[in-house]
Design an enzyme around this catalytic site. Structure first.
Site, PDB file in Angstrom:
ATOM      1  N   PRO A  22     -13.129  73.923  -0.515  1.00  0.00           N
ATOM      2  CA  PRO A  22     -13.851  72.663  -0.727  1.00  0.00           C
ATOM      3  C   PRO A  22     -13.366  71.969  -1.996  1.00  0.00           C
ATOM      4  O   PRO A  22     -13.206  72.613  -3.030  1.00  0.00           O
ATOM      5  CB  PRO A  22     -15.308  73.123  -0.883  1.00  0.00           C
ATOM      6  CG  PRO A  22     -15.235  74.570  -1.256  1.00  0.00           C
ATOM      7  CD  PRO A  22     -14.002  75.097  -0.607  1.00  0.00           C
ATOM      8  N   ALA A  55     -17.764  69.069  -1.562  1.00  0.00           N
ATOM      9  CA  ALA A  55     -19.205  69.269  -1.720  1.00  0.00           C
ATOM     10  C   ALA A  55     -19.946  67.982  -1.348  1.00  0.00           C
ATOM     11  O   ALA A  55     -19.543  66.895  -1.743  1.00  0.00           O
ATOM     12  CB  ALA A  55     -19.508  69.662  -3.157  1.00  0.00           C
ATOM     13  N   TYR A 178     -23.776  74.865 -10.089  1.00  0.00           N
ATOM     14  CA  TYR A 178     -24.666  73.868  -9.483  1.00  0.00           C
ATOM     15  C   TYR A 178     -26.039  74.492  -9.183  1.00  0.00           C
ATOM     16  O   TYR A 178     -26.283  75.658  -9.511  1.00  0.00           O
ATOM     17  CB  TYR A 178     -23.981  73.247  -8.260  1.00  0.00           C
ATOM     18  CG  TYR A 178     -22.746  72.494  -8.703  1.00  0.00           C
ATOM     19  CD1 TYR A 178     -22.878  71.325  -9.451  1.00  0.00           C
ATOM     20  CD2 TYR A 178     -21.464  72.985  -8.479  1.00  0.00           C
ATOM     21  CE1 TYR A 178     -21.754  70.647  -9.928  1.00  0.00           C
ATOM     22  CE2 TYR A 178     -20.337  72.320  -8.959  1.00  0.00           C
ATOM     23  CZ  TYR A 178     -20.494  71.145  -9.674  1.00  0.00           C
ATOM     24  OH  TYR A 178     -19.395  70.482 -10.168  1.00  0.00           O
TER      25      TYR A 178
END
Ligand SMILES: Cc1cc2nc3c(=O)[nH]c(=O)nc-3n(C[C@H](O)[C@H](O)[C@H](O)COP(=O)(O)O)c2cc1C
Length: 359
Positions: A22, A55, A178
């Site tokens: 990603p 993301a 995150y």
């Protein structure tokens, strides 16, 4: 070559063991919609055994950086549909990476609203990219218990949207500091409700999110990315072995499509008690498919597969500049180097204009 052998994840057949990691590219529009450039970018890379998207924000409140895509409204779903249709037509497989940035954001990119987090603890010693330049982090607002439960629900509805958008599955971004990662580590989570305190409580958010994703998809279509040995974004923990050991043991119960394990890319000299090799320490605890990631080239990837330490390898930076990475691996061809200046933001330059070998 093992890298080029097909691989089965449940009912999903991957043409090879090369995964596109990603990567945020900050080229969505202000409404978090992807467009024709994204269709081209992902289709160019459809020969990967599996693509994991950049993301993608699960809610408006999840946003932390400008021009990142979302999966929380119908228009976003429709634009992602064009991407998944094109990737499938080209024979590829694609999972959506689900994202909530938590405190890794700034009110300047959130319409003046402070970022939210498990606890009101700010990231020190780092700056955040905003449309008005690099800024110091703000002290985030701690989520109430009710809001934590609502955030779990936001991940679940984004997973439902991902299904409507035609993805083959979803991956929780549980890595790199995150929101899910913020709940895990005691350096960022000092809550006193059931989402903080003990290792079990700090894992609760991630496990509830995973249960939500599995409720929308078959568990064999749900993965998670973790980075247990990356302290970036203030991800300090007093005992990462115990924390991630517990989490991975619990993830075995689901059982998932895969665990995507990001190796440490940062020096750990100041953290002598931390494990140095995430794959060696945590890989053996996981009973399902492992994707290893972080700094691999063709030979090292082939080696790790041959040793049976992982079943798939994901490549980030190499996929920026080499849309035909699988072909280059097959031919032993040289790799193009990515231009760091065009990684985030902009248009086709540095996004869709890297040529394949034959072009
Ligand atoms: C431009 C760029 C953007 C990234 N964005 C994300 C992201 O959105 N989600 C994520 O999990 N990792 C992200 N990463 C990390 C990569 O997925 C990968 O873990 C990292 O680049 C290490 O793999 P590599 O050495 O093959 O590049 C990003 C990396 C790069 C280079």
């Amino acid at each position: 070559m093992k890298l080029l052998e097909s691989f089965q994840i449940g009912s999903l057949k991957l043409a090879n063991r090369v995964v596109m990691a990603p990567m945020t590219r900050s080229r969505a529009d202000q409404q978090g919609r992807v467009g024709p450039l994204h269709v081209r970018y992902y289709t160019q890379r459809a020969s990967a055994g599996l693509i994991v998207t950049e993301a993608t924000n699960v809610s408006r409140d999840a946003i932390g950086s400008p021009l990142t895509p979302g999966l929380f409204d119908e228009e976003q779903v429709a634009t992602w549909r064009s991407v998944t249709d094109a990737v499938h037509a080209a024979g590829g497989r694609i999972f959506a990476q689900l994202w909530h940035t938590g405190r890794v954001g700034h009110s300047l990119v959130r319409g003046g609203v402070l970022p939210v987090a498990p606890s009101a603890i700010r990231i020190e010693g780092q700056l955040h990219f905003t449309a008005s330049g690099m800024k110091e982090y703000e002290t985030p607002r701690a989520l109430s218990t009710e809001e934590v439960r609502a955030a779990v629900g936001d991940f679940r509805s984004a997973a439902r949207h991902a299904k409507q958008a035609g993805f083959d599955g979803v991956e929780l971004h549980g890595a790199f500091g995150y929101l899910p990662n913020q709940f895990l580590v005691d350096g960022a989570n000092q809550r006193t409700d059931e989402y903080g305190g003990s290792v079990e409580n700090r894992c609760r958010f991630v496990l509830e999110v995973m249960e939500g994703l599995v409720a929308e998809w078959d568990s064999e279509r749900v993965g998670i990315k973790l980075s247990p040995t990356i302290p970036f974004n203030g991800m300090m923990d007093s005992d990462p072995r115990a924390l991630f050991g517990h989490l991975i043991t619990r993830l075995n119960e689901l059982p998932l499509a895969y665990l995507h394990l990001m190796q440490g890319l940062f020096p750990l000299d100041k953290l002598p008690s931390w494990p140095k090799d995430a794959l060696a320490t945590f890989g053996p605890l996981y009973r399902g498919t492992l994707i290893t990631n972080g700094g691999y080239d063709r030979d090292r990837a082939e080696q790790v597969l041959k040793e049976g330490r992982a079943q798939l390898v994901s490549f980030g930076a190499p996929y920026v500049a080499n849309p035909d990475l699988v072909t280059r691996f097959a031919k032993g061809a040289a790799l193009a180097r990515p231009d760091r200046a065009t990684m985030y933001g902009g248009g086709e330059k540095g996004f869709t204009d890297y040529p394949a070998l034959a072009e």
